[in-house]
Design a protein around this motif. Sequence first.
Motif, PDB file in Angstrom:
ATOM      1  N   SER A 318      41.751  48.182  38.303  1.00 57.89           N
ATOM      2  CA  SER A 318      41.046  48.694  39.409  1.00 57.89           C
ATOM      3  C   SER A 318      40.067  48.395  40.286  1.00 57.89           C
ATOM      4  N   PHE A 319      39.381  47.896  40.231  1.00 57.73           N
ATOM      5  CA  PHE A 319      38.702  47.288  40.978  1.00 57.73           C
ATOM      6  C   PHE A 319      38.199  45.928  41.750  1.00 57.73           C
ATOM      7  N   GLU A 320      39.425  45.327  40.933  1.00 55.10           N
ATOM      8  CA  GLU A 320      39.354  43.684  41.820  1.00 55.10           C
ATOM      9  C   GLU A 320      39.921  43.617  43.379  1.00 55.10           C
ATOM     10  N   GLY A 321      39.054  43.328  43.751  1.00 55.95           N
ATOM     11  CA  GLY A 321      39.190  42.930  45.502  1.00 55.95           C
ATOM     12  C   GLY A 321      38.083  44.105  46.226  1.00 55.95           C
ATOM     13  N   THR A 322      37.527  44.895  45.258  1.00 59.34           N
ATOM     14  CA  THR A 322      36.747  46.244  46.326  1.00 59.34           C
ATOM     15  C   THR A 322      35.464  45.886  46.451  1.00 59.34           C
ATOM     16  N   GLY A 323      34.905  44.871  46.161  1.00 55.51           N
ATOM     17  CA  GLY A 323      33.597  43.620  46.046  1.00 55.51           C
ATOM     18  C   GLY A 323      32.471  44.464  45.196  1.00 55.51           C
ATOM     19  N   ILE A 324      33.071  44.609  44.298  1.00 58.36           N
ATOM     20  CA  ILE A 324      32.011  45.415  42.993  1.00 58.36           C
ATOM     21  C   ILE A 324      32.023  44.577  41.752  1.00 58.36           C
ATOM     22  N   TRP A 325      30.779  44.858  41.453  1.00 62.54           N
ATOM     23  CA  TRP A 325      30.651  43.724  40.310  1.00 62.54           C
ATOM     24  C   TRP A 325      30.751  43.854  39.327  1.00 62.54           C
ATOM     25  N   LEU A 326      31.731  43.623  37.964  1.00 62.44           N
ATOM     26  CA  LEU A 326      31.797  43.554  37.204  1.00 62.44           C
ATOM     27  C   LEU A 326      30.825  43.296  35.840  1.00 62.44           C
ATOM     28  N   SER A 327      30.867  44.385  34.782  1.00 62.38           N
ATOM     29  CA  SER A 327      30.410  43.822  33.630  1.00 62.38           C
ATOM     30  C   SER A 327      30.279  43.770  32.570  1.00 62.38           C
TER      31      SER A 327
END
Length: 482
Positions: A318-327
């Motif tokens: 869902s978030f890959e490429g959006t620029g937000i970091w994952l933890s």
Amino acid sequence: MKTSLTDGSTAEINARLNEGNRAFAERYPGETGRRQPVHTVYGGAHLFRADSAQRLGALARRSLDQFAPDFIAFAKAIGLPGAEQIPDSGSEAEELTSRLELQPDDVRHQHKAAWLAYTIYQRVAEKLRHEPVEDFRIDFEDGYGNRSDAEEDSHAASAAEEVAQGMLDNSLPPFIGIRIKPFSEELRARSFRTLDIFVSTLLEKSGGKLPDNFVVTLPKITIPEQASALADLFELLEKQTGLGQGSLKLELMIETTQSIINARGEINLPLLLGATRGRCVAAHFGTYDYTASCNITAAHQHMMHPACDFAKHMMQVSFEGTGIWLSDGATNVMPVAPHRFVEGGPRLTLEQIEENRKVVQRAWKLHYDHVQHSLENGFYQGWDLHPAQLPTRYAAIYAFFLESLDAASERLKNFVEKAAKATLVGDIFDDAATGQGLLNYFLRANNSGAITQEEAIERSGLTVAELRSGSFVKILNNRQSL
């Protein structure tokens, strides 16, 4: 050569495609190359002080000195690659240590496992001295407990004052923020008030400034309206306090099943992100609340449970490429010795000392394995709950990057050369994603402290400007134009 299509006949198709590609590029700008913290340390708001990071570092160093006083003991405790090949005592170990101190590069080619263990230990020790904590979250939720409104009001104000003092003393970690309570019906009013008191007090005491990389973490999100409400509160606070528009940023905590899939059967994660209206910088996974929401019993609630891998992969998709970091989440088995010496009391027995060592090293090994699992699955950040976890956090990260540094270096150099030749002669080169992945490896290795900038440049064959550009395509284009 005969063709049937003309520029005029494809103009409308090109326009639609151009519009679609531009919209996609806006939504998925990719990684910026900006430094991402490797962890977030959580601590109760009532305990936070301006020098908390330094105190945690001192406790981490004490644990390392006590339970792994040299690189050999540490390597064997956490199971570094090849640690079983390193002699652990006697003249052979002494000679190896001496050679590593005087000629580490020579040992690297002859005994890589020893070089790896020695290098990691030295870099962990140095990290604990100069920057033990990268990110700290002042917690008003699970790590804070249930307290009266008067107590939480007081702690929100005092924590803000401590942050302002830390800004003045330059004692804060590079990243910092607060975790408020969920926006549930029962807790939202309390959460609103804590946010207001903290931000208002901080700005009053700091002369209207936020610390660098300040963020507000919203836990236990279930619906987009909760994320949107926090963005609305940010707008109100910015107007009332004179902060610049967009100054306040947030993190989403993904720790409920409803965060993943909503009541309509839709993937909820992109909807949550969209509701933040550009204010979201990261999404953190909550291991224990999520597994509990899956009805998994406490004995099996851990970071490597398949349910956690599923949720985290959904986050990546869902978030890959959006620029937000994952933890990723935390390891809740603490490296704490069961027997403590009390001033004036009896000395610990040899059996108690040995049990302390085994308990701490067992918890270190578990934490090390959990961090490695996160890294292998593309999560480069996680939570730490105890200062004695800091040595293994950094050791796992440094081992992850250093172990594969030689192979990655050769691959990137060959890849850049191959790609540059292809573009120069007009051939089609369509594997930029692999090149970008290799570049990201070096950026993360450098940003995490696993390797220095000088090592990154030497090993990758790139210039400083190329490395910091964060874009493999830009590197190729610039090299082609030379």
